[in-house]
Scaffold this motif. Structure first.
Motif, PDB file in Angstrom:
ATOM      1  N   ARG A  89       0.849  -1.198   0.000  1.00  0.00           N
ATOM      2  CA  ARG A  89       0.000   0.000   0.000  1.00  0.00           C
ATOM      3  C   ARG A  89       0.881   1.244   0.000  1.00  0.00           C
ATOM      4  NH1 ARG A  89      -5.345  -1.391   1.493  1.00  0.00           N
ATOM      5  NH2 ARG A  89      -5.942   0.729   0.930  1.00  0.00           N
ATOM      6  N   GLY A  90       0.506   2.198  -0.831  1.00  0.00           N
ATOM      7  CA  GLY A  90       1.211   3.472  -0.870  1.00  0.00           C
ATOM      8  C   GLY A  90       2.617   3.378  -1.438  1.00  0.00           C
ATOM      9  N   SER A  91       2.976   2.207  -1.955  1.00  0.00           N
ATOM     10  CA  SER A  91       4.346   2.032  -2.424  1.00  0.00           C
ATOM     11  C   SER A  91       4.485   2.460  -3.880  1.00  0.00           C
ATOM     12  CB  SER A  91       4.761   0.578  -2.301  1.00  0.00           C
ATOM     13  OG  SER A  91       4.012  -0.198  -3.218  1.00  0.00           O
ATOM     14  N   GLY A  92       3.358   2.601  -4.555  1.00  0.00           N
ATOM     15  CA  GLY A  92       3.414   2.977  -5.962  1.00  0.00           C
ATOM     16  C   GLY A  92       3.976   1.877  -6.833  1.00  0.00           C
TER      17      GLY A  92
END
Lengths: 561, 561
Positions: free
Chosen positions: B498-501
């Motif tokens: 998550r949120g790591s792109g």
């Protein structure tokens, strides 16, 4: 950025003899300036810059214009005109050239030299065409005339784009210093001549349109900087933008005058000043420069360090000095000169640097307590000169946020441009110049493209939203193992929490609740992984909310064996 | 905050007849002001405020002083003197009273009324003692004399603390408006009388010590505000601090003059103005106020809305209006007046609000384009008056970051306070006044205590560091299930990001690498959960770094079954 003209659909086909203008950046924001001109199917681009991220865009390195609008038509691009070498005007060029390497880059000598040095780091050898103010060149149907403008970097140009649809003057970034350091004035006479010929559309820099009056001359700050260097007791550290050649020149001149050696610190500072020196834009007396690694060997009173980091960038030398995390130990009696503007958004970071340096005993001189910086952008008084000289039929403010665009539009109105001929457009808004009238005809996508590490565009708004939640609240994950043959829970719950601020020991309290919820769910016949995840999320989320009034991200994981 | 005096150890016992002063907040920062005075084992506290978090303290609601220093000695506290009712001086009182409910609160009428209204929300009924300027009161060994000072809230006081160790004057927050709205001047004559008697230590407000000259009188901005309200075409929205009674009074007076109704918006605005009106500090003509829920029924040209949100707080009405996320739809011709300072750290948020409101067509008047706000803190010129009037033997600048404390120290030096009698201390530094000399003798812990949701102090620097990593980079977790009887991998790897792109599809690429690494590890005899975690972390971390040049948080989870 959300769109201000929600009613705007895709534009109609461009009528013959019409000129179409689409800004993919720089309208509604300060940065990533990029304007695409289209005439008879051919494209001319003016500038291709980056935008620096704000605190609510965490982990983002850079923001690019969205090239989608031109992606299918790369072969139609005649040239990219670069008005000057600031990052917000050239920073996205490497990313555009990745899509088509041989797009010709047009610009003045220093501009091309600096972009070339940058492209070398990206292992790209550009196709260049150097131009000089006063020249006219044709790129397909676009006849471009270049005008000298004065800005905070040498060799800046404005460009007039002539097509059968009319004359468009794009100022680029400029100010009107009447006593510039290098004697290179903004060519107001040229603008007036163009005005006499008939400017059909003026696109002019709005950055300082809210600031009344006139920008102080660079010449007036030289004595202040000189005085700081003359009276400093110990070491002097000058921080400014790595592209501000005139400011570096001022520091070098004073250092020489008072018998101090100079060291340049920071990769971009060393690179740009090397280019500027090679091309004759920076005069460095022989023997003055010393290697930054040797600077500690000189007595503090004999050196001037010139470095980057004036915006409080945490990894730059200046921030690290403020945090005592740098070989150079700032000490009582040292002087630090922040000879730069304070870019909006960087206030907190710069304040931290000032406080850090002050704590160690340095005297910090900055634009808040001395006249050590002047803006590179024309203030309202100067913008009026340009409006009056060019007498444009139509006006479109560029390079600015909404507040700046509206303020500039108001100035245009005051000089006599009729309201219906003033176009305030945001990024992506399509403006056609047809039969002497500029008009909004539609909109195309012009969202943010985020660069993070090596990847371009992988970070989406969804990922940023996740980052904001994770950054504010952390997460709690719960793992359970389900045996698919028996349908029974055979491992876990295993709970991991990070950044949630929740006492790890208290997590034991929720485990029985989760086990009970899973038993209840199983009794109700819940066996599907999705449903089990929902039960986990709901149970854990409710417990955190009730116990702590918090909303960390809840990550339920079900492993089937 | 890290400590500037790393060499300082715990202080020695306080000598008899010595006065000890420890600031638990407000030194090295703007906010959470709190000074603890100790004499012969008894304690007197001046102010007990909160600090608002910065962007690198994500998810934090408030920052409190660390009460650890006084926690074991709560019964020794004679009183808490509150100089005025701003949050950075009273905001932490509810948290202190949670530890001992009956600590007497001492302050002027309005100050006590506002803290009481606040405590009611915390369900605390305080023990109060109202004081008036000119009075002297004794709290244990501390004889306090109160002086009127002028500030951006009515009823502010300075306090002189007399003990056998000497006279200490603590100014609180103040400025020296010579034509104040309410006629209540800072009591410079009183300060001079105290100076004649002999001020052993002056503790004075440093907030504006870097600002040269004098603060403009409140009286000078009244006509500007009046003019904005007189000339506005449509709706007027005035945003200011919920405690700025004089500013609200100015808006109310002009609204009445030009026949507009007034609505107050925002919980703290309604609460504080109710208190101020009841006590006679705010004059509201009968029939002028209308309920904010009815305001939409009035024509725009007949209303003035007074609301909070002048600092760009995202949940406040003003931000929501800027985002069209509020019942009140800002439209062409409306006027928004930001009649407040711009608190450092809020620049980006306020800029967003200004741009949002401007986009919808509002005219936004703010301190950047009109004289609609003046500071509540004395500038350098005024601070010199106080230094010269009190002629202190010792000086300790308070209420400021390092830059402000140092600048104020410099002013003290210029007025003749000897260098060795100027004490620049940070939070937690212990200063003893003994035999007429103020001296740093040690330090006690004075770190940040974070309030997040309902919990106080659960969020640690470690959790904040995790949040910063999660917020910048997101996380990737990998779960494997290990059968403890066979020692074999019997489920997973299951990867969540998550949120790591990072492209979720690409995660499939790393699974075989992880499986191979686990097999290799098993072949090498690795069976321990800790070791398996390390293998998972290393394999996944290296893949992300090599493929994406990113550093998300890696969370390896091993579930044993």
């Amino acid at each position: 950025m959300s769109h201000p003209h929600p009613e705007l659909g895709p534009p109609p086909p461009l009528p013959e003899h019409g000129l179409r203008i689409v800004a993919l950046g720089g309208l509604g924001e300060i940065g990533r300036n990029m304007a695409v001109f289209e005439f008879e199917g051919r494209l001319l681009i003016v500038d291709c810059g980056v935008l620096f991220p704000e605190p609510d865009q965490p982990g983002v390195d850079l923001i690019l214009p969205d090239f989608e609008y031109i992606r299918g038509r790369l072969d139609d691009i005649e040239a990219v005109v670069l008005t000057h070498a600031h990052e917000d005007h050239i920073g996205a060029v490497p990313y555009l050239l990745r899509e088509r390497r041989d797009i010709p880059l047009v610009g003045a000598k220093l501009t091309l030299a600096l972009i070339e040095a940058k492209l070398t780091e990206h292992r790209i050898q550009p196709v260049k065409q150097e131009v000089v103010e006063g020249q006219r060149h044709r790129y397909g149907p676009f006849e471009c005339e270049f005008f000298a403008v004065n800005h905070s970097i040498p060799d800046a140009l404005a460009v007039a784009v002539r097509t059968p649809a009319g004359i468009v003057l794009h100022t680029g970034d400029f100010k009107m210093d009447q006593l510039p350091m290098d004697g290179r004035l903004t060519d107001l006479g040229g603008f007036a001549r163009l005005g006499a010929e008939g400017v059909d559309l003026l696109m002019s820099d709005s950055t300082n349109s809210e600031v009344p009056g006139f920008v102080t001359s660079e010449r007036d700050i030289a004595p202040v900087i000189d005085d700081v260097i003359r009276t400093a007791e110990k070491r002097i550290i000058v921080a400014c933008f790595a592209s501000h050649i005139h400011r570096v020149q001022q520091a070098i001149d004073s250092a020489e005058k008072y018998g101090r050696k100079v060291a340049l610190i920071g990769r971009s500072m060393v690179r740009n000043m090397g280019v500027a020196r090679d091309l004759g834009y920076l005069r460095v007396p022989p023997g003055l420069l010393v290697d930054s690694r040797e600077i500690e060997e000189w007595p503090p009173e004999d050196v001037v360090l010139i470095c980057t980091g004036s915006q409080g960038e945490p990894m730059a030398a200046l921030s690290r000095m403020a945090n005592r995390d740098h070989p150079i130990r700032v000490a009582e009696g040292d002087t630090v000169l922040l000879a730069s503007s304070l870019v909006p958004g960087n206030e907190t970071a710069v304040n931290k640097v000032i406080n850090g340096l002050t704590r160690w005993g340095a005297r910090v001189v900055h634009k808040g307590n001395a006249l050590v910086h002047v803006s590179g952008h024309a203030a309202a008084g100067e913008l009026l000169y340009v409006l009056n000289a060019t007498k444009p039929s139509n006006f479109m403010p560029v390079h600015g946020e909404w507040r700046h665009l509206r303020a500039h539009a108001k100035l245009a109105r005051l000089t006599g441009v009729p309201d219906e001929n003033i176009v305030i457009a945001e990024d992506g808004v399509v403006v056609d110049l047809l039969d002497g009238q500029a008009k909004v005809v539609g909109a195309v996508p012009a969202g943010y493209v985020f660069v993070d590490g090596t990847s371009v565009g992988d970070i989406t708004e969804v990922a940023l939203k996740d980052r904001r939640i994770l950054g504010d609240e952390g997460f709690i994950s719960v793992v359970v193992v389900v045996d698919t043959t028996t349908g029974k829970l055979s491992g876990g719950p295993e709970i991991t929490a990070r950044g949630s601020g929740i006492d790890p020991d208290s997590l034991d309290l929720v485990i029985p609740q989760i086990e009970r919820a899973l038993q209840d769910a199983a009794a109700d016949g819940v066996a599907d992984v999705q449903q089990i995840r929902r039960v986990l999320r709901r149970t854990l989320g409710r417990w955190v909310s009730d116990s702590y009034r918090r909303r960390p991200m809840i990550i339920p994981v079900v492993v089937e064996i």
